[in-house]
Scaffold this active site. Structure first.
Site, PDB file in Angstrom:
ATOM      1  CD  GLU A 152      -3.113  -0.898   2.156  1.00  0.00           C
ATOM      2  OE1 GLU A 152      -2.929  -0.138   3.117  1.00  0.00           O
ATOM      3  OE2 GLU A 152      -4.153  -1.535   1.977  1.00  0.00           O
ATOM      4  CD  GLU A 311      -4.060  -5.993   2.983  1.00  0.00           C
ATOM      5  OE1 GLU A 311      -4.719  -5.294   3.777  1.00  0.00           O
ATOM      6  OE2 GLU A 311      -2.856  -5.806   2.763  1.00  0.00           O
TER       7      GLU A 311
END
Ligand code: GLA
Ligand code: ZN
Length: 660
Positions: A152, A311
């Site tokens: 991320e 995720e």
């Protein structure tokens, strides 16, 4: 590079066994439970630097060797991550330059994650070294299916090294300081530069009001991060270039230009954390699902093929204001939604709840209690089983005939400019509303940039396309001319890619939308903003709708006026228009208006363009319908029963999959 041919959907998630290396019985449980839950993939090593290089130059891969082997022996694939999302303390202590410097120019202390200076040669060297070692050791490991680069990525560094790189980037972009001054309109407030060395990254205690500078810093930093990921890609592929790479994207507004990044990746993957059951701002479950749908349609369109849900959370995330449990059936429904929208996986953060540190209460498949006798574990097992049932859908993709434009540069510019409203979140939320109106019309949708190939679509909606790149107007013209239907809204075609307004002269006046007045048959003369407790009004096909926030005063020339404002000094002026141009139609919505209107208008736009609905029915409240691989997914995002057709009823949070 394509992912190894795997017939089944991937099901699994982030697995951090290095947190339990002193508990072998826990690791044994993990494997047993994974098999029970139908887990066939784990993402290893996301934040494992300390465990694989505990001291500088001392590498301890043995534990990872064992886990990789065990996974393979048990039929579980591995997505192996580079550890560059965070670093061990020894590195920051010895080389403080690897840490980021804040916008306030204060260097950060050690801590947290995703806080590196991507200009730092030492940081690059350290990451390259560990990535190459991972590649050397595991590139041929039979469990390995994909590399996961970092984690991320977001944010920016403002140190002097970054400033120097920024100046070089500007020099390359503009060629001369004169051209930069022209694009920055820098004679305003006497901000004219005489040399690139005078330019500094933006800062709240310095320059933030030269919008082009702010935009450029975002773009520069995004390019720097992409260059960094390219370096990581080269490193992990050193010993086997056939293993594909991905990185987990998570926020369309995180600063990183995903449109550009996509070109460096083999597979798009996304982390999705909707606020299920949190009725914040009165949002409904359907709206939460539509928020997830938007990013799924974005991720899928970025790659032009199925993406991976890298995720998600099987129970409750810990980062929200109110952390609500997923209600019964929601985990299965939300997982199926990802599949319906084009995901080839359902993966979680994370497999086992950490015992300490900030995310110790973040939901995971296995809770602190270590038990399999939990609601969450049963829910995960059910997802595993249901995914197996529909393996035949994996790898398929349904062509979308309609698209919504959500463009990186346009969003940056909208959020910096001061006009209409100062509420930054307004702009992204508007684009979402237009997307939702299409979704409710039961068509598949792609979310694309203004650089995408328009010819793939029959209908394109471009809400607030404020910034036009150099060829955007020409692309829109050609799209409509050749038979496409293009919907443009207020606040479009105002500035070039450097946020410089398009302007005209007495003999050659220029009105928004730039260079497209003849295509849309409209000229925007003025823009009125409307206070929160005020509204204007118009009628469309006999129904009254309200206009909020912004009403443009538009003159038409050759366009059919579909609706006129009913109030204020501009009553009678055009609020919504349509014009045939070439083979296609150009629609203009001059104001921010109600969802119900957008739904009705888009119904007509789709009909006129010949885009058929997946099921030919009107919107059924809270029910989402998508098509994939010749199958229709009907999903009820309400806890109440919904009647979809005479023969189809869906219980609360139920879904069904029908063959087309
Ligand atoms: C992100 C990160 C994970 C974890 C989760 C928690 O997606 O990638 O490491 O922090 O958020 O929701
Ligand atoms: Zn820096």
């Amino acid at each position: 590079m394509e992912l190894k041919e795997i017939k089944e959907f991937l099901h699994g998630g982030d697995y951090n066994p290095d947190q339990w290396l002193d508990r072998p019985e826990v690791l044994q449980d993990d494997i047993r439970l994974m098999k029970q839950a139908g887990v066939n993939v784990v993402t290893l090593g996301v934040f494992s630097w300390s465990s694989i290089e505990p001291k500088e130059g001392v590498f301890t891969f043995e534990w990872l060797d064992r886990i990789m082997d065990q996974m393979y022996e048990n039929g579980i694939h591995v997505i192996l991550s580079t550890p560059s999302g965070a670093r061990p303390p020894w590195m920051a202590q010895k080389y403080p330059e690897v840490m980021r410097t804040g916008e306030n120019r204060v260097p950060m202390l050690y801590g947290g994650r995703e806080n590196h200076c991507e200009s730092s040669p030492i940081w690059r060297e350290k990451v390259r070294l560990i990535d190459e070692k991972l590649s050397e050791r595991y590139a041929e490991h039979p469990a390995l299916i994909m590399w996961h680069l970092s984690n991320e990525m977001y944010g920016r560094c403002y140190c002097e090294k970054c400033a120097r790189n920024f100046r070089k980037w500007l020099q390359k972009k503009y060629g001369s300081i004169e051209e930069l001054n022209r694009q920055y309109w820098s004679s305003f407030w006497s901000h004219k530069y005489t040399d690139f060395s005078e330019i500094n990254p933006p800062a709240r205690h310095g320059e933030t009001q030269q919008h082009a500078l702010v935009l450029d810093y975002h773009r520069f930093y995004s390019d720097l991060q992409i260059d960094f990921l390219e370096m990581e890609k080269e490193a992990v592929q050193k010993y086997n270039p056939r293993i594909p790479v991905t990185t987990n994207m998570f926020n369309v507004n995180c600063g990183l230009n995903y449109q550009k990044l996509a070109k460096s990746l083999d597979v798009m993957s996304w982390d999705s954390y909707p606020r299920w059951h949190c009725q914040k701002d009165k949002s409904t479950e359907w709206e939460n699902a539509a928020g997830a749908g938007f990013v799924f349609d974005y991720a899928r369109a970025l790659g032009g093929k199925p993406f991976y849900l890298m995720e998600s959370v099987p129970s409750v995330p810990s980062q929200f204001e109110v952390c609500k449990l997923k209600r019964p059936k929601m985990h299965l429904l939300s997982s199926m939604q990802a599949v319906a929208f084009g995901s080839d996986s359902v993966q979680y953060f994370q497999w086992r709840k950490s015992n300490g540190a900030v995310e110790k209460f973040h939901g995971a498949v296995i809770d602190h209690n270590g038990s399999a006798d939990t609601r969450v574990f049963r829910d995960v097992c059910e997802v595993g089983a249901r995914l197996k049932d529909i393996s035949f859908i994996k790898g398929t993709q349904e062509k979308a005939r309609a698209a919504v434009i959500y463009d990186y540069d346009n969003m940056l510019a909208l959020q910096e400019q001061s006009g209409i409203t100062r509420k930054k979140e307004f702009f992204a939320s508007q684009i979402q509303r237009h997307y939702e109106a299409l979704l409710k019309n039961y068509v598949n949708v792609d979310v694309i940039s203004q650089e995408a190939d328009f010819s793939r679509y029959q209908v394109i909606i471009a809400p607030l396309l404020y910034l036009f790149k150099s060829d955007t107007a020409a692309k829109i013209r050609e799209f409509v001319e050749k038979g496409g239907s293009f919907v443009m809204t207020y606040y479009s075609g105002l500035v070039n890619e450097n946020d410089l307004c398009f302007s005209g002269t007495l003999s050659d006046p220029v009105f928004p939308p730039y260079s497209l007045n003849d295509v849309f048959g409209v000229r925007v003369m003025e823009t009125d903003a409307i206070c929160d407790d005020e509204y204007n009004e118009f009628t469309y096909k006999g129904e009254d709708y309200k206009a909020f926030t912004c009403c443009e005063l538009v003159e038409t020339d050759g366009a059919e006026v579909l609706s006129k404002y009913k109030l204020d000094f501009y009553q009678g002026m055009c609020g919504v228009s349509k014009k045939q141009y070439g083979e296609g139609f150009a629609y203009y919505i001059a104001c921010n208006t109600e969802d119900a209107f957008l739904y009705e208008l888009y119904r007509d736009v789709l009909d006129q363009a010949g885009v058929s609905r997946i099921l030919d029915i009107g919107y059924v409240k809270d029910v989402m319908i998508r098509e994939r691989g010749g199958y229709i997914f009907l999903m009820n995002f309400s806890r109440e029963t919904r009647t979809v057709t005479e023969t189809i009823t869906l219980g609360g949070y139920d879904y069904i999959i029908l063959q087309k």
